[in-house]
Structures are given as structure tokens and as C-alpha cells.
Design an enzyme around this catalytic site. Structure first.
Site, short mmCIF file in Angstrom:
data_model
loop_
_atom_site.label_atom_id
_atom_site.label_comp_id
_atom_site.label_asym_id
_atom_site.label_seq_id
_atom_site.Cartn_x
_atom_site.Cartn_y
_atom_site.Cartn_z
N CYS A 255 0.78 -1.24 0.00
CA CYS A 255 0.00 0.00 0.00
C CYS A 255 0.81 1.29 0.00
O CYS A 255 0.53 2.18 -0.80
CB CYS A 255 -0.93 0.00 1.20
SG CYS A 255 -2.04 -1.40 1.17
C1 UGA Z 1 -0.95 -0.09 5.92
C2 UGA Z 1 -1.68 0.82 6.90
O1 UGA Z 1 -1.05 0.75 8.19
C3 UGA Z 1 -3.15 0.42 7.02
O2 UGA Z 1 -3.84 1.33 7.89
C4 UGA Z 1 -3.80 0.46 5.63
O3 UGA Z 1 -5.16 0.07 5.67
C5 UGA Z 1 -3.04 -0.48 4.71
O4 UGA Z 1 -1.64 -0.08 4.65
C6 UGA Z 1 -3.68 -0.40 3.36
O5 UGA Z 1 -3.68 0.67 2.76
O6 UGA Z 1 -4.28 -1.39 2.94
P1 UGA Z 1 0.13 -2.56 6.02
O7 UGA Z 1 0.60 -2.31 4.63
O8 UGA Z 1 -0.51 -3.87 6.35
O9 UGA Z 1 -0.94 -1.42 6.46
O10 UGA Z 1 1.42 -2.43 6.92
P2 UGA Z 1 1.92 -1.54 8.14
O11 UGA Z 1 1.76 -2.26 9.41
O12 UGA Z 1 1.34 -0.18 8.06
O13 UGA Z 1 3.48 -1.46 7.82
C7 UGA Z 1 3.97 -0.88 6.60
C8 UGA Z 1 5.48 -0.90 6.57
O14 UGA Z 1 6.01 0.10 7.44
C9 UGA Z 1 6.11 -2.23 7.00
O15 UGA Z 1 7.18 -2.55 6.14
C10 UGA Z 1 6.62 -1.94 8.40
O16 UGA Z 1 7.72 -2.74 8.76
C11 UGA Z 1 7.03 -0.48 8.26
N1 UGA Z 1 7.04 0.24 9.56
C12 UGA Z 1 5.89 0.42 10.25
C13 UGA Z 1 8.24 0.72 10.06
O17 UGA Z 1 9.32 0.55 9.45
N2 UGA Z 1 8.24 1.39 11.26
C14 UGA Z 1 7.10 1.59 11.97
O18 UGA Z 1 7.17 2.21 13.06
C15 UGA Z 1 5.90 1.08 11.46
#
Ligand code: UGA
Length: 432
Positions: A255
Site C-alpha cells: 500500500c
Molecule cells: C498499511 C496501513 O497501516 C493500514 O492502515 C492500511 O489500511 C493499509 O496499509 C492499506 O492501505 O491497505 P500494512 O501495509 O498492512 O498497512 O502495513 P503496516 O503495518 O502499516 O506497515 C507498513 C510498513 O512500514 C512495514 O514494512 C513496516 O515494517 C514499516 N514500519 C511500520 C516501520 O518501518 N516502522 C514503523 O514504526 C511502522
């Protein structure tokens, strides 16, 4: 019946709402029918979630949720072909329906799509107009992979965008029935606002990650400074908040990159260059160079070095490698002549499709480490957290470890050459 559709359907069905899951992918539908989809077995058993490839089945329901993918085109702009196709086949199926039907656009779509693309396709294919007999809403989802069911059961808000009261009322009524006294705040907006809320949310979260990675990269130059302590401290300020401040190798997943690119593209199409969002993306891309730079600093030139990559998934508890930082890092390591041996508890087979046999895939975390010159922790899997310093020492040629996810406490790994993102250690003050 992708991730969003499946989870949305499962949560509705689990509360006794008769739900039909529709997809053109016969294999996927067959799997759900057999109760194979892990999330759905109890629901399927109670015959609440029916799955079919026949769109006309939607006619027997009151509302349809459009949850098809909206991938990027080669130039980064949004590809609406699935949206158009699914809307058209639903519209055709609705031609002879007498009762009211509501179409809810849950897919992430660029502002204007519900009114300017979905609406005309739906009206034309159904022969009806939006009004007393046919409803249309934009209703974005905010589910995270890995916790999607729990996110769907406990959302922090519901955003409903519509141009007519009846559609918004019908959808609010459905959610009120579903959540009862636990109904979260329902925010009623125009369809365009609802659509932009979704992008604004993902762009903000991605920017938060790139922001903390920027601070991590600065912290790296200052001995005794740890970005995690900085994140913890600033997170106490309610204006900042503690979440999404974990420094790492850069965000991945299906996403963030896709949505940022679509939003940047949309802005530029309208004569506005959203430089902040472009910087978020560029910072994320650079973070892979940062991981490779730290590796070179630790082990010298990478030509013929054996590098163990621990973790391929874009985050833990998923086999999803779409846009994963591991792909960017491995690409760069390979270009510098390194030999890669990679391991992931769930994502190995997805990775085979990307890299074929150009990298070695290990059976487990220990075989991955065998004779390696350096190990890089790319995903924060629990099983990597359990590795001890002695496991690295016993298996590797040299116990050089890059903790790109900050899963280790450096004081427990003093026997290793440990370098961690955002940790300015005494012998790493010149790390770049
Ligand atoms: C993300 C959003 O968090 C959701 O709210 C949204 O609905 C979704 O995209 C979407 O548009 O469908 P997601 O892609 O499942 O969800 O993953 P996240 O948990 O948001 O993590 C995204 C990336 O950021 C991962 O690679 C994670 O490791 C990284 N991340 C996250 C960090 O490097 N640091 C953080 O503090 C948080």
C-alpha cells in the site's frame, strides 16, 4: 476476495450477516468454499460466508462492497481497470433488480473515482440512476495485514462518503447493526473527501516512518545516541504519539509505495508537486543504501562476501514480500558482488518467484548463518529475536550482524560485531 474483501466478508459473516464473497479467481473461491482460507473456517462451517465466481449472486443482497485491487500503472498512476470491470458486471446483474441496492467502494481509489468512474459505469451498466433505487458510497478501509480481522472488529473510525442521504443512512445502519454499542465515530463526508482520507492516512504513516529513519541516520553519527530512546521520548507528546516511530530498513507492503505514488502523480497532474511526499519515498529508497553502507563499513568490500539475509517479508507474521525492503537491499548487495543466502519463516516461496535461483534460500535460520561473513536482520520475526550471540558465533565465519530492525539489545550482543540502525556506537561514529 483479496485481503480486504476476505477479511471484510469474514467479519460480517461472523456476526450473522449473510455474506457472499465474489471473485473471478476460481481457485480462490474453491479454497474458500472448502473452508481452506485459514481465517474463515468457522464462518464457512456455519454456512454464513458463501463464495462464488458468479457476480449475479450479489443481487440477492442489500449491499455490495467493492474490494478489488487498484495497482499502479508503470508511471505510478492508479490503474482502475479492476474497478471498472467489477462495477460493470455488478451493474449488469442489477438491471432487473426491483429492490434497493447499495454499492460501497472500499478499494483505495484516487479522489473523484467514486463519482466520476464508478457512478457512470454503474449507472450505464445497470440502466438505473443513483437515487431512491440505487445507492453509492465511498467507504475506505484502514486494515493492516496480519491484524486485519481485529482491525475490522475494532476500527477507530468509519468514514462514509456519499452524495445522497439514503446511501449514507443505509451504510450507517448496517454498521450500527454490526457494532451495536461499540459503533466507532462515523464521519460523513463527500465521496472525494472519504477517498482522500485514505491517502492522507497512508501518506502520513509512511512519512512518519521516513521521518524516524531520517533521525535514525543522524543518530548513527553520534556515539551514545539511540533512536529508540528518542522515539520513546518524543512519542510522549500527544501531538506526536508513540506509534509508527520504529526505525528500520524502510517501509514495504502493497500500500504505502503504491498509494504515495498515486497521490504524487495526482498532485502533479493538477499542477502541484507534493515535494514532502516525494521526499518520503526518496528517504525510503535511500534507507536500503543505508543498510548496504553499514554492511560495507562492517565487512569491507562486498565482492564474494557471503551475506545471510534474515527475513524477507515486508513485516513479521506475513508471507507478503510486495515492495519489501529486503528486495531493495538484496538487489544492491548483489550488484556489489555479494553472495546472498536468505531465510524467512513464511515468505521463502514468494521470494523464489522474484529472485529465482540467483540467491540461495536456506532451510532455517541456522543454516542461513553457516559460514556467512555478515548477517542482516531485515524482518522482525520472533524467531530471530530468540537467536543468541552464541548462535551467530557458532555458525558464522565472522559474527558480523546488522540489526536493521532493532530487535536486539546491544548489551546482550557484546561478543558480536553488532551494528544497529539508529544506534550511534563508539566504534561506529563514522558509519555512513
Ligand atoms: C498499511 C496501513 O497501516 C493500514 O492502515 C492500511 O489500511 C493499509 O496499509 C492499506 O492501505 O491497505 P500494512 O501495509 O498492512 O498497512 O502495513 P503496516 O503495518 O502499516 O506497515 C507498513 C510498513 O512500514 C512495514 O514494512 C513496516 O515494517 C514499516 N514500519 C511500520 C516501520 O518501518 N516502522 C514503523 O514504526 C511502522
Amino acid at each position: 476476495m483479496g485481503y480486504v474483501g476476505l477479511c471484510t466478508a469474514a467479519t460480517f459473516a461472523s456476526r450473522g450477516i449473510k455474506t457472499i464473497g465474489i471473485d473471478i479467481d476460481e481457485d480462490r473461491i474453491g479454497q474458500i468454499q472448502r473452508g481452506k482460507a485459514p481465517l474463515h473456517e468457522p464462518v464457512v462451517k456455519r454456512k454464513l460466508l458463501k463464495a462464488t465466481t458468479d457476480t449475479s449472486e450479489a443481487v440477492s443482497t442489500d449491499a455490495s462492497f467493492l474490494t478489488v485491487g487498484t495497482p499502479s500503472q508503470p508511471d505510478g498512476s492508479i490503474d482502475l481497470s479492476y474497478i471498472k470491470n467489477a462495477t460493470e458486471s455488478l451493474g449488469q446483474a442489477l438491471q432487473n433488480k426491483q429492490r434497493y441496492h447499495l454499492l460501497v467502494v472500499k478499494s483505495t481509489v484516487i479522489p473523484g473515482t467514486t463519482s466520476k468512474t464508478v457512478r457512470p459505469v454503474l449507472e450505464q451498466s445497470s440502466g438505473k440512476t443513483i437515487g431512491p433505487g440505487l445507492g453509492l458510497c465511498a467507504n475506505p478501509e484502514f486494515l493492516k495485514e496480519g491484524t486485519a480481522i481485529s482491525d475490522a472488529l475494532h476500527p477507530d473510525k468509519i468514514v462514509i462518503g456519499s452524495n445522497d442521504k439514503k446511501s449514507a443512512n443505509q451504510l450507517t445502519r448496517l454498521y450500527r447493526r454490526f457494532y451495536g454499542t461499540k459503533l466507532p465515530p462515523v464521519i460523513l463526508t463527500s465521496p472525494e473527501t472519504a477517498e482522500l482520507v485514505k491517502y492522507a492516512s497512508n501518506a502520513f504513516l509512511a512519512t512518519k516512518v521516513s521521518y524516524i529513519n531520517t533521525i535514525a541516520n543522524i543518530a548513527q553519527y553520534i556515539p551514545g545516541v539511540d533512536v529508540n530512546q528518542i522515539a520513546g521520548a518524543i512519542g510522549h507528546d500527544p501531538r506526536i504519539g508513540p506509534l509508527f516511530l520504529k526505525a528500520g530498513p524502510g517501509y514495504g507492503g502493497s500500500c504505502f509505495h503504491k498509494d504515495l505514488q498515486a497521490l504524487i502523480h495526482y498532485g502533479r497532474d493538477h499542477g502541484y508537486d507534493p515535494v514532502l511526499l516525494a521526499a518520503t519515498e526518496e528517504t525510503n529508497e535511500q534507507q536500503a543504501d543505508k543498510v548496504v553502507g553499514l554492511t560495507e563499513k562492517l565487512v569491507g568490500p562486498l565482492e564474494s562476501k557471503r551475506i545471510a539475509v534474515l527475513g524477507l517479508a515486508f513485516k513479521k507474521d506475513t508471507d507478503d514480500i510486495r515492495e519489501a525492503a529486503s528486495i531493495r537491499v538484496i538487489d544492491r548487495l548483489r550488484k556489489k558482488g555479494a553472495k546472498i543466502v536468505a531465510y524467512d519463516p513464511m515468505a521463502v516461496s514468494s521470494f523464489e518467484n522474484v529472485f529465482g535461483n540467483t540467491i540461495e534460500l536456506a532451510e532455517n535460520r541456522y543454516t542461513a548463518l553457516k559460514e556467512a561473513d555478515c548477517a542482516i536482520v531485515m524482518t522482525e520475526w520472533d524467531e530471530f529475536k530468540k537467536l543468541k550471540a552464541r548462535d551467530y558465533i557458532a555458525n558464522m565465519r565472522e559474527p558480523n550482524v546488522i540489526d536493521a530492525r532493532r530487535i536486539y539489545r546491544p548489551e546482550e550482543f557484546e561478543q558480536l560485531n553488532l551494528v544497529a540502525i539508529g544506534l550511534g556506537s563508539l566504534n561506529q561514529e563514522r558509519a555512513s
